[in-house]
Design a protein around this motif. Structure first.
Motif, PDB file in Angstrom:
ATOM      1  N   ARG A 196       3.748  12.064  23.156  1.00 20.99           N
ATOM      2  CA  ARG A 196       2.981  10.832  23.345  1.00 20.99           C
ATOM      3  C   ARG A 196       3.301   9.772  22.305  1.00 20.99           C
ATOM      4  O   ARG A 196       2.944   8.626  22.458  1.00 20.99           O
ATOM      5  N   HIS A 197       3.903  10.174  21.200  1.00 18.25           N
ATOM      6  CA  HIS A 197       4.193   9.210  20.149  1.00 18.25           C
ATOM      7  C   HIS A 197       5.662   8.842  20.135  1.00 18.25           C
ATOM      8  O   HIS A 197       6.516   9.700  20.329  1.00 18.25           O
ATOM      9  N   LYS A 198       5.927   7.567  19.902  1.00 16.51           N
ATOM     10  CA  LYS A 198       7.280   7.044  19.897  1.00 16.51           C
ATOM     11  C   LYS A 198       8.167   7.815  18.916  1.00 16.51           C
ATOM     12  O   LYS A 198       9.331   8.096  19.168  1.00 16.51           O
ATOM     13  N   SER A 199       7.574   8.172  17.787  1.00 14.55           N
ATOM     14  CA  SER A 199       8.337   8.854  16.750  1.00 14.55           C
ATOM     15  C   SER A 199       8.605  10.310  17.102  1.00 14.55           C
ATOM     16  O   SER A 199       9.428  10.959  16.468  1.00 14.55           O
ATOM     17  N   GLY A 200       7.875  10.838  18.104  1.00 11.18           N
ATOM     18  CA  GLY A 200       8.056  12.226  18.478  1.00 11.18           C
ATOM     19  C   GLY A 200       7.260  13.217  17.644  1.00 11.18           C
ATOM     20  O   GLY A 200       7.372  14.411  17.809  1.00 11.18           O
ATOM     21  N   VAL A 201       6.449  12.715  16.714  1.00 16.35           N
ATOM     22  CA  VAL A 201       5.632  13.628  15.907  1.00 16.35           C
ATOM     23  C   VAL A 201       4.178  13.167  15.904  1.00 16.35           C
ATOM     24  O   VAL A 201       3.882  11.998  16.101  1.00 16.35           O
ATOM     25  N   ALA A 202       3.289  14.128  15.714  1.00 15.48           N
ATOM     26  CA  ALA A 202       1.874  13.814  15.530  1.00 15.48           C
ATOM     27  C   ALA A 202       1.448  14.468  14.223  1.00 15.48           C
ATOM     28  O   ALA A 202       1.790  15.617  13.961  1.00 15.48           O
ATOM     29  N   LEU A 203       0.715  13.721  13.391  1.00 19.03           N
ATOM     30  CA  LEU A 203       0.284  14.252  12.098  1.00 19.03           C
ATOM     31  C   LEU A 203      -1.152  14.735  12.177  1.00 19.03           C
ATOM     32  O   LEU A 203      -1.945  14.231  12.961  1.00 19.03           O
ATOM     33  N   ARG A 204      -1.479  15.688  11.320  1.00 21.07           N
ATOM     34  CA  ARG A 204      -2.837  16.213  11.251  1.00 21.07           C
ATOM     35  C   ARG A 204      -3.498  15.581  10.034  1.00 21.07           C
ATOM     36  O   ARG A 204      -3.030  15.719   8.898  1.00 21.07           O
ATOM     37  N   PHE A 205      -4.614  14.883  10.271  1.00 23.56           N
ATOM     38  CA  PHE A 205      -5.421  14.265   9.231  1.00 23.56           C
ATOM     39  C   PHE A 205      -4.611  13.385   8.253  1.00 23.56           C
ATOM     40  O   PHE A 205      -4.572  13.638   7.056  1.00 23.56           O
ATOM     41  N   PRO A 206      -3.945  12.366   8.783  1.00 22.01           N
ATOM     42  CA  PRO A 206      -3.192  11.479   7.887  1.00 22.01           C
ATOM     43  C   PRO A 206      -4.118  10.537   7.122  1.00 22.01           C
ATOM     44  O   PRO A 206      -5.143  10.113   7.639  1.00 22.01           O
ATOM     45  N   ARG A 207      -3.791  10.258   5.892  1.00 26.71           N
ATOM     46  CA  ARG A 207      -4.550   9.273   5.094  1.00 26.71           C
ATOM     47  C   ARG A 207      -3.651   8.724   4.005  1.00 26.71           C
ATOM     48  O   ARG A 207      -2.590   9.294   3.707  1.00 26.71           O
ATOM     49  N   MET A 208      -4.096   7.624   3.388  1.00 27.72           N
ATOM     50  CA  MET A 208      -3.288   7.006   2.351  1.00 27.72           C
ATOM     51  C   MET A 208      -3.567   7.698   1.023  1.00 27.72           C
ATOM     52  O   MET A 208      -4.701   7.721   0.565  1.00 27.72           O
ATOM     53  N   LEU A 209      -2.543   8.297   0.466  1.00 24.92           N
ATOM     54  CA  LEU A 209      -2.734   8.992  -0.809  1.00 24.92           C
ATOM     55  C   LEU A 209      -2.715   7.984  -1.939  1.00 24.92           C
ATOM     56  O   LEU A 209      -3.530   8.026  -2.839  1.00 24.92           O
ATOM     57  N   ARG A 210      -1.743   7.087  -1.927  1.00 26.89           N
ATOM     58  CA  ARG A 210      -1.761   5.992  -2.886  1.00 26.89           C
ATOM     59  C   ARG A 210      -0.862   4.857  -2.447  1.00 26.89           C
ATOM     60  O   ARG A 210       0.017   5.012  -1.602  1.00 26.89           O
TER      61      ARG A 210
ATOM     62  N   LYS B 117      11.700   4.325   8.427  1.00 27.57           N
ATOM     63  CA  LYS B 117      12.964   3.703   8.811  1.00 27.57           C
ATOM     64  C   LYS B 117      13.719   4.576   9.809  1.00 27.57           C
ATOM     65  O   LYS B 117      13.699   5.797   9.708  1.00 27.57           O
ATOM     66  N   ASP B 118      14.379   3.903  10.757  1.00 29.87           N
ATOM     67  CA  ASP B 118      15.291   4.604  11.646  1.00 29.87           C
ATOM     68  C   ASP B 118      16.523   3.713  11.741  1.00 29.87           C
ATOM     69  O   ASP B 118      16.548   2.768  12.519  1.00 29.87           O
ATOM     70  N   GLY B 119      17.506   3.985  10.885  1.00 31.68           N
ATOM     71  CA  GLY B 119      18.632   3.060  10.749  1.00 31.68           C
ATOM     72  C   GLY B 119      18.115   1.748  10.179  1.00 31.68           C
ATOM     73  O   GLY B 119      17.395   1.749   9.185  1.00 31.68           O
ATOM     74  N   ASP B 120      18.400   0.631  10.852  1.00 22.95           N
ATOM     75  CA  ASP B 120      17.866  -0.630  10.331  1.00 22.95           C
ATOM     76  C   ASP B 120      16.590  -1.039  11.062  1.00 22.95           C
ATOM     77  O   ASP B 120      16.084  -2.139  10.885  1.00 22.95           O
ATOM     78  N   LYS B 121      16.076  -0.133  11.909  1.00 21.29           N
ATOM     79  CA  LYS B 121      14.817  -0.417  12.608  1.00 21.29           C
ATOM     80  C   LYS B 121      13.657   0.298  11.912  1.00 21.29           C
ATOM     81  O   LYS B 121      13.847   1.191  11.111  1.00 21.29           O
ATOM     82  N   LEU B 122      12.441  -0.115  12.277  1.00 24.59           N
ATOM     83  CA  LEU B 122      11.257   0.592  11.804  1.00 24.59           C
ATOM     84  C   LEU B 122      10.605   1.279  13.002  1.00 24.59           C
ATOM     85  O   LEU B 122      10.526   0.695  14.078  1.00 24.59           O
ATOM     86  N   VAL B 123      10.162   2.516  12.826  1.00 22.51           N
ATOM     87  CA  VAL B 123       9.488   3.234  13.899  1.00 22.51           C
ATOM     88  C   VAL B 123       8.088   3.613  13.436  1.00 22.51           C
ATOM     89  O   VAL B 123       7.921   4.246  12.387  1.00 22.51           O
ATOM     90  N   THR B 124       7.097   3.221  14.216  1.00 23.55           N
ATOM     91  CA  THR B 124       5.722   3.580  13.833  1.00 23.55           C
ATOM     92  C   THR B 124       5.520   5.066  14.103  1.00 23.55           C
ATOM     93  O   THR B 124       6.060   5.620  15.057  1.00 23.55           O
ATOM     94  N   PHE B 125       4.721   5.707  13.249  1.00 23.83           N
ATOM     95  CA  PHE B 125       4.520   7.149  13.442  1.00 23.83           C
ATOM     96  C   PHE B 125       3.095   7.599  13.195  1.00 23.83           C
ATOM     97  O   PHE B 125       2.722   8.691  13.586  1.00 23.83           O
ATOM     98  N   THR B 126       2.282   6.779  12.559  1.00 20.48           N
ATOM     99  CA  THR B 126       0.907   7.226  12.346  1.00 20.48           C
ATOM    100  C   THR B 126      -0.005   6.056  12.028  1.00 20.48           C
ATOM    101  O   THR B 126       0.442   4.983  11.622  1.00 20.48           O
ATOM    102  N   LYS B 127      -1.306   6.291  12.233  1.00 19.49           N
ATOM    103  CA  LYS B 127      -2.315   5.360  11.748  1.00 19.49           C
ATOM    104  C   LYS B 127      -3.021   6.042  10.591  1.00 19.49           C
ATOM    105  O   LYS B 127      -3.035   7.271  10.507  1.00 19.49           O
ATOM    106  N   ALA B 128      -3.610   5.246   9.716  1.00 22.15           N
ATOM    107  CA  ALA B 128      -4.448   5.828   8.661  1.00 22.15           C
ATOM    108  C   ALA B 128      -5.512   4.815   8.301  1.00 22.15           C
ATOM    109  O   ALA B 128      -5.260   3.609   8.301  1.00 22.15           O
ATOM    110  N   TYR B 129      -6.700   5.315   8.016  1.00 19.69           N
ATOM    111  CA  TYR B 129      -7.828   4.438   7.744  1.00 19.69           C
ATOM    112  C   TYR B 129      -8.463   4.686   6.387  1.00 19.69           C
ATOM    113  O   TYR B 129      -9.345   3.943   5.980  1.00 19.69           O
ATOM    114  N   SER B 130      -8.076   5.760   5.733  1.00 21.23           N
ATOM    115  CA  SER B 130      -8.844   6.118   4.546  1.00 21.23           C
ATOM    116  C   SER B 130      -7.935   6.396   3.370  1.00 21.23           C
ATOM    117  O   SER B 130      -6.724   6.532   3.525  1.00 21.23           O
TER     118      SER B 130
END
Lengths: 534, 338
Positions: A495-509, A436-449
């Motif tokens: 390069r990312h709209k959110s201003g951050v890049a994550l290292r090895f993102p994945r879905m924990l639960r 969330k960014d105020g009442d908007k949503l900002v994408t910040f990462t992809k995850a596949y696993s």
């Protein structure tokens, strides 16, 4: 059966067999039947030594569309459903009627290698001609030879076992002999496996010893005095070799990457000959580790610029010594190897080569406290190594353990989905998440696993029933499913709209208990960047 | 004029005041075939093909069923309704509706190859055709069924030689009968209860089908060694399968055309055998109706309708609740004898 058909049958068997033993049998059968020249190519392919791509995916797709008379959007629709370009093309081209294909695997591979010099028209004519010689299964394999990524459910380890069985040698010996720099065009099967090559190849690396994650309590490992602890660095695992006045740097992926790290050239004249050091290629300044994201700006580039050298300098954090004065010392104990390593690094005395320092600790509890400080030290956890251990081949349990810290986590909502690849074909399994960014949503990462097959099936059904819009293969979905995203590190990114890049993102639960109002905010991410992003 | 509208409860013919394959309970339902995503529980009156009626009774229990033959014309409030073979499973039918010279046809599920049980699909000339699109992409092109049957037979023989049982997963109504027929020359084909139920019912109805051995708690484990077992996809990975060890699993489904699906199912073999039309079948069937307007339902409706539009046919995609079950990744609800 002859060359290409035999190989296609092998690929099919490896792709469909669900048991390791069946794969092993299929490979042993293949090595028993195939010609020596095809065999050497199979070793090359299955150990990541694919010939350079002769034809781009774009051209392959265009020729297929032309041949099958399909519009581009329909081709793409098919591709996103199948999730594999080589297979999509094999399925779309008309099936041929023919008897036996006279050509071998090496025929096609060597033709493809020659092709890289040819004009587009010549390339096209060879590809179309080949498509007409090959049945569907062979076409798939042929296309795979071009598009690469031969991930067909066979690990290098299984191949090594199969070869060991075929030529009656130890697996560790085979693993060593097939490693390093050799050219399937000019190398004979007997020469490679007979070890003649290994004795003359100065660049030959050793197979890496890899660790499993520690799942039990460290106390269960026994007396702490028998163990050596080091930081677990997040760089590129590599081997630094100097033999006959030549320097080589290998990555764990068995890529020779000497040219990418000119920093190490300085070591050529000061390292003794006949030496192999195992360690981590680390972005680092004044001996201090820098985030992996910096190294990422350098890898993948053909030429390293001066700016990159300044902004992302690299050192070699040495872990282990495998060869000294030309002697393989992998059977020495870790503590003996380490003594030798320390002496060499000390005598070299150059900032490009550092030892990954040993951490002092008095008991397991002390170590637990130190581990919690990994991030402050730029590490992703600890390595525990038994001091008496030899340097083994491949991933083994018992003597080496990685003991990583818990990942960082953030709750986010799924906003885009795309169909996956391979065994996830035709299922929406590749997701983009937003905070969330105020009442908007900002994408910040992809995850596949990170989800189970059952959970993926549930999310897939949700996506199919709740898509708002379709942009090519991407569906936007009603933001309502909340997931806890885990990641190893965070860095600033322009390069990312959110201003951050994550290292090895994945879905924990999957947070069934949370709704979209309860997810984290962009502020939370920025705070994490502040704390951990340096 | 719209002879059929797409409503919350399903396809609706307001002139005739009846629904086709409704997914909510209604007063009058015309049912194309007995698969559970098309034949749902709770309607007051069902009309279907003669072969479908006993299957509906098996699934939905006793109720108010009316059965007619293919080509038999029924007048409902000035609307003429008739059923025509769809070739999908036994009894499966297309629904033709005529009103003052205007003709609409709903295909239900169909395949164009004659499987010897379900009747030959007939293209019915119409103004508006409503077609399924389960396999509506050009990557789906089927081999002739005999070729696939040969593959299955070879696989079974190989398994026997290797000392394995062959567990073939096939939807209990439709695919299972085809697979059992293909393996007819083998002695003792064993089957899961759900498949036995369909098989026995059809045999009792006078269909000439091989009988199969029902697997019960009393079935001797030794008898199952190197045997052939037909099971519904839902049995995959269940503890019920353990009794066949050592065994190999073969999945019979159009989805097996793509390697990733075979791998995801963890199947030892995938046989591309479908009860739905492939890409070429969908195109030829649609063209043969001569329809000016086509509505595309369950499957790859957006791709197939876009393709038809490019070919100059006025086509639209329609969202339905069909295709939730049957070939949908092998999920299946159990058929239990009431």
């Amino acid at each position: 059966m002859n060359g290409m058909s035999l190989f296609a049958t092998l690929v099919h068997a490896l792709g469909t067999s669900t048991k390791t033993n069946d794969k092993l049998d299929a490979l042993v059968d293949y090595f028993g039947e195939a010609s020596p020249h095809d065999k050497i190519w199979v070793i090359a392919l299955f150990s990541g030594r694919r010939p350079k791509r002769a034809v781009t995916s774009t051209l392959l797709a265009a020729w297929c569309r032309e041949k099958a008379n399909l519009s581009q959007w329909l081709f793409e629709e098919c591709y996103h459903t199948v999730g594999d370009l080589a297979e999509t093309i094999a399925l779309l081209l008309p099936e041929i009627k023919r008897g036996i294909n006279p050509h071998s695997l090496s025929y096609y591979l060597e033709k493809l290698i020659d092709l890289s010099q040819n004009s587009e028209a010549e390339k096209k004519s060879f590809i179309l001609e080949s498509w007409e010689q090959l049945n569907r299964q062979e076409k798939f394999v042929f296309n795979k030879l071009i598009t690469g990524g031969f991930r067909i459910g066979v690990s290098q380890q299984i191949m090594v076992q199969a070869l060991a069985r075929t030529v009656s040698l130890e697996t560790s010996l085979i693993a060593h002999r097939i490693s390093g720099k050799w050219d399937p065009m000019t190398t004979a099967f007997e020469e490679l496996l007979g070890g003649e090559l290994a004795s003359t190849d100065d660049s030959k690396p050793y197979p890496f010893f890899l660790s499993y994650a520690l799942e039990q309590l460290p106390e269960e490992l026994g007396l702490h005095e028998e163990w050596q602890a080091e930081w677990k660095w997040d760089g590129i695992r590599g081997q630094l070799i100097k033999r006959n006045d030549k320097l080589f740097v290998w990555s764990r992926g068995e890529e020779l990457i000497t040219d990418k790290f000119p920093e190490y050239n300085a070591l050529l004249n000061i390292l003794p000959n006949g030496i192999v050091i195992d360690g981590e290629i680390m972005p680092s300044r004044d001996g201090q580790p820098l985030p992996f994201a910096l190294l990422q700006t350098r890898i993948g580039r053909k030429n390293v610029t001066r700016k990159q050298l300044l902004e992302a300098p690299v050192s070699f954090f040495a872990y282990d010594l495998l060869e000294i004065e030309g002697h393989d010392i992998r059977s020495f104990s870790l503590s003996d190897r380490r003594k030798n390593l320390d002496a060499i690094v000390k005598s070299v005395n150059h900032p490009a080569l550092l030892v990954s320092r040993i951490i002092d600790f008095n008991n397991w509890n002390d170590l637990k406290i130190l581990r919690d400080r990994s991030r402050e030290n730029g590490a992703e956890g600890l390595m525990l190594k038994r001091m008496s251990s030899t340097y083994q081949v491949g991933r083994k349990r018992g003597d080496w353990w990685k003991w990583k810290i818990d990942p960082l986590t953030i709750d986010a909502v799924l906003v885009y989905a795309q169909k996956g690849h391979g065994r996830r074909s035709n299922l929406y399994t590749d997701y983009t998440f937003a905070v969330k960014d105020g009442d908007k949503l900002v994408t910040f990462t992809k995850a596949y696993s990170g989800l189970t097959d059952k959970e993926f099936a549930q999310v897939d059904a949700f996506v199919k029933n709740n898509s708002l819009e379709k942009f090519g293969p991407v569906r936007t979905v009603k933001p309502s499913l909340v997931f806890e995203i885990a990641f190893e590190g965070i860095a600033a990114s322009a390069r990312h709209k959110s201003g951050v890049a994550l290292r090895f993102p994945r879905m924990l639960r999957w947070r069934h208990d949370k709704n979209v109002d309860e997810i984290n905010t962009l502020e939370d991410l920025k705070r994490m960047l502040e704390i951990y992003g340096k | 004029m719209n002879l059929i509208t797409f409503t919350e409860a399903g396809l609706f013919c307001s002139l005739g005041q009846f629904y086709i394959d409704p997914w909510k309970p209604v007063d009058r339902a015309v049912i194309t075939h007995a698969h559970s995503d098309h034949a749902r529980y709770g309607s007051k009156h069902y009309l279907c093909h003669t072969y479908t009626k006993p299957l509906l009774q098996l699934r939905l229990g006793e109720g108010n069923y009316q059965a007619i033959e293919w080509g038999e014309r029924i007048n409902i409030n000035d609307v003429v309704m008739s059923l025509h073979p769809a070739g999908h499973i036994i009894g499966s039918s297309q629904v033709r509706i005529e009103y003052k010279g205007e003709v609409w046809v709903f295909s239900g599920d169909y395949k164009t190859e004659n499987d010897g049980l379900s009747g030959q699909f007939e293209a019915i000339p119409c103004h508006t055709f409503i077609t399924e699109s389960t396999f509506g992409l050009p990557i789906y092109k089927w081999e002739k069924q005999e070729t696939i049957y040969d593959e299955i037979r070879k696989w079974v023989t190989q398994n026997m030689e290797d000392g394995f049982s062959s567990v073939l997963l096939a939807y209990s109504l439709g695919k299972a009968q085809r697979v059992i027929n293909a393996l007819e020359q083998n002695q003792n084909i064993y089957a899961h209860g759900a498949i036995c139920n369909s098989q026995e019912l059809l045999i009792n109805q006078g269909w000439e089908l091989p009988s199969v051995q029902r697997i019960t708690v009393d079935t001797e484990k030794s008898a199952l060694k190197k045997s052939i077992v037909i099971a519904p996809p839902s049995a995959d990975g269940s503890s019920w399968m353990k009794r066949f060890s050592p065994f190999r699993v073969g999945v019979c489904s159009g989805w097996m055309q793509v390697r990733g699906n075979v791998r995801r199912r963890n199947a030892d073999a995938g046989f591309v055998l479908s009860d739905h039309a492939d890409w070429d079948g969908l195109i030829s069937a649609t063209a043969a109706t001569g329809a000016e307007k086509v509505y595309v339902t369950h499957g790859f409706q957006s791709a197939f309708s876009r393709y038809l539009n490019e070919k100059g046919i006025d086509a639209y995609e329609v969202k339905t609740a069909y295709g939730q079950e049957e070939e949908d990744e092998g999920k299946e609800t159990k058929i239990d004898t009431p």
